[in-house]
Scaffold this motif. Structure first.
Motif, PDB file in Angstrom:
ATOM      1  N   SER A   1       0.833  -1.088   0.007  1.00  0.00           N
ATOM      2  CA  SER A   1      -0.047   0.018   0.041  1.00  0.00           C
ATOM      3  C   SER A   1       0.948   1.044  -0.032  1.00  0.00           C
ATOM      4  N   THR A   2       0.156   2.388  -0.542  1.00  0.00           N
ATOM      5  CA  THR A   2       1.098   3.697  -0.259  1.00  0.00           C
ATOM      6  C   THR A   2       1.589   3.846   0.770  1.00  0.00           C
ATOM      7  N   THR A   3       0.769   3.835   2.066  1.00  0.00           N
ATOM      8  CA  THR A   3       1.192   4.162   3.409  1.00  0.00           C
ATOM      9  C   THR A   3       2.518   3.235   3.999  1.00  0.00           C
ATOM     10  N   LYS A   4       2.429   1.791   3.562  1.00  0.00           N
ATOM     11  CA  LYS A   4       3.625   1.065   3.653  1.00  0.00           C
ATOM     12  C   LYS A   4       4.713   1.460   2.885  1.00  0.00           C
ATOM     13  N   ILE A   5       4.824   1.945   1.800  1.00  0.00           N
ATOM     14  CA  ILE A   5       5.769   2.306   1.070  1.00  0.00           C
ATOM     15  C   ILE A   5       6.236   3.324   1.506  1.00  0.00           C
ATOM     16  N   ILE A   6       5.520   4.569   1.969  1.00  0.00           N
ATOM     17  CA  ILE A   6       5.961   5.847   2.565  1.00  0.00           C
ATOM     18  C   ILE A   6       6.732   5.342   3.970  1.00  0.00           C
ATOM     19  N   GLU A   7       6.287   4.654   4.810  1.00  0.00           N
ATOM     20  CA  GLU A   7       6.716   4.109   5.893  1.00  0.00           C
ATOM     21  C   GLU A   7       8.051   3.423   5.794  1.00  0.00           C
ATOM     22  N   TYR A   8       8.050   2.599   4.758  1.00  0.00           N
ATOM     23  CA  TYR A   8       9.367   1.938   4.336  1.00  0.00           C
ATOM     24  C   TYR A   8      10.546   2.704   3.881  1.00  0.00           C
ATOM     25  N   ILE A   9      10.122   3.966   3.359  1.00  0.00           N
ATOM     26  CA  ILE A   9      10.990   4.784   2.760  1.00  0.00           C
ATOM     27  C   ILE A   9      11.734   5.538   3.797  1.00  0.00           C
ATOM     28  N   LYS A  10      10.692   5.979   4.822  1.00  0.00           N
ATOM     29  CA  LYS A  10      11.062   6.772   6.037  1.00  0.00           C
ATOM     30  C   LYS A  10      12.200   6.091   6.716  1.00  0.00           C
ATOM     31  N   THR A  11      12.144   4.810   6.935  1.00  0.00           N
ATOM     32  CA  THR A  11      13.201   3.948   7.812  1.00  0.00           C
ATOM     33  C   THR A  11      14.436   3.594   7.017  1.00  0.00           C
ATOM     34  N   ILE A  12      14.288   3.839   5.788  1.00  0.00           N
ATOM     35  CA  ILE A  12      15.657   3.384   4.817  1.00  0.00           C
ATOM     36  C   ILE A  12      16.964   3.681   5.695  1.00  0.00           C
ATOM     37  N   ASP A  13      16.863   5.313   5.942  1.00  0.00           N
ATOM     38  CA  ASP A  13      18.030   5.977   6.303  1.00  0.00           C
ATOM     39  C   ASP A  13      17.766   6.205   8.047  1.00  0.00           C
ATOM     40  N   ALA A  14      16.931   5.572   8.572  1.00  0.00           N
ATOM     41  CA  ALA A  14      16.573   5.800   9.891  1.00  0.00           C
ATOM     42  C   ALA A  14      17.684   5.300  10.847  1.00  0.00           C
ATOM     43  N   PRO A  15      17.551   5.913  11.933  1.00  0.00           N
ATOM     44  CA  PRO A  15      18.584   5.805  12.976  1.00  0.00           C
ATOM     45  C   PRO A  15      18.061   4.268  13.759  1.00  0.00           C
ATOM     46  N   THR A  16      18.963   3.342  13.979  1.00  0.00           N
ATOM     47  CA  THR A  16      18.569   1.900  14.785  1.00  0.00           C
ATOM     48  C   THR A  16      18.233   2.107  16.184  1.00  0.00           C
ATOM     49  N   LEU A  17      17.352   1.344  16.493  1.00  0.00           N
ATOM     50  CA  LEU A  17      16.594   1.673  17.895  1.00  0.00           C
ATOM     51  C   LEU A  17      16.350   0.211  18.280  1.00  0.00           C
TER      52      LEU A  17
END
Length: 202
Positions: free
Chosen positions: A7-23
């Motif tokens: 879904s578009t929402t899932k794609i956006i969430e995925y893109i957001k986390t590509i360069d996200a810091p690790t927690l």
């Protein structure tokens, strides 16, 4: 068969986390992830009694949108040592909680529990409580020891030093002690709503 499109929402969430810091999120179970706090699982009707802490569930969902999260549950379950329930019961509960969280889009990467009781504690309590000797140990993996978390990381083939941040969510001194032993950030979740949790760490 072809995979269904994201879904578009899932794609956006995925893109957001590509360069996200690790927690690394280390989560207590009873009294934190779920509201049930006192030897949960002693009753056969536990499934009907189970009550999620919706504030924490929503908070975990939020963290997933901001970070590449690894989420581990670590829980002391001395009720096994006291004969109140079995290891099988603990594992049944964990499996059920895991599946319910998955329905909400929250993945728990590893589950760890300690069924044991420290010998010094059992000696002090022997006039009040009875214990199953097979679960009484000189030294246990109970929190505040970080042993359960290190077991989880070994199983996940991850190193704690690889995470940008380590966050411990709990409601007891043993959880705060675990955070200190890990040199991690601790959040006491008692009585905190979603907005307050975000203010505490976001």
């Amino acid at each position: 068969t072809t995979e269904p499109p994201m879904s578009t929402t899932k794609i956006i969430e995925y893109i957001k986390t590509i360069d996200a810091p690790t927690l690394l999120v280390v989560i207590d179970r009873d009294g934190t992830l779920i509201k049930n706090n006192e030897f949960f699982g002693r009753n056969d009707s536990w499934m009907n009694e189970l009550e999620f802490n919706k504030e924490i569930v929503n908070y975990l969902s939020y963290l997933q949108t901001k970070y590449k999260t690894t989420k581990v549950i670590v829980t002391n379950q001395a009720g096994v040592a006291q004969g109140l329930f079995t290891c099988q019961r603990v594992e049944e509960i964990n499996k059920h909680i895991h599946s319910q969280l998955a329905l909400k889009g929250i993945t728990i990467d590893n589950w760890q529990y300690c069924p044991d009781a420290d010998k010094a504690y059992t000696e002090a309590q022997k006039h009040k409580l009875t214990f199953d000797s097979q679960y009484v140990k000189e030294q246990t993996k109970r929190k505040p020891s970080p042993a359960m978390l290190y077991d989880a990381l070994q199983q996940l083939n991850k190193d704690i030093s690889s995470f940008t941040t380590v966050l411990v969510l709990g409601d007891r001194e043993e959880d705060e002690g675990l955070a200190k032993n890990l040199k991690a950030k601790f959040m006491d979740v008692k009585g905190k709503g979603y907005e307050e949790l975000i203010k505490g760490f976001s």
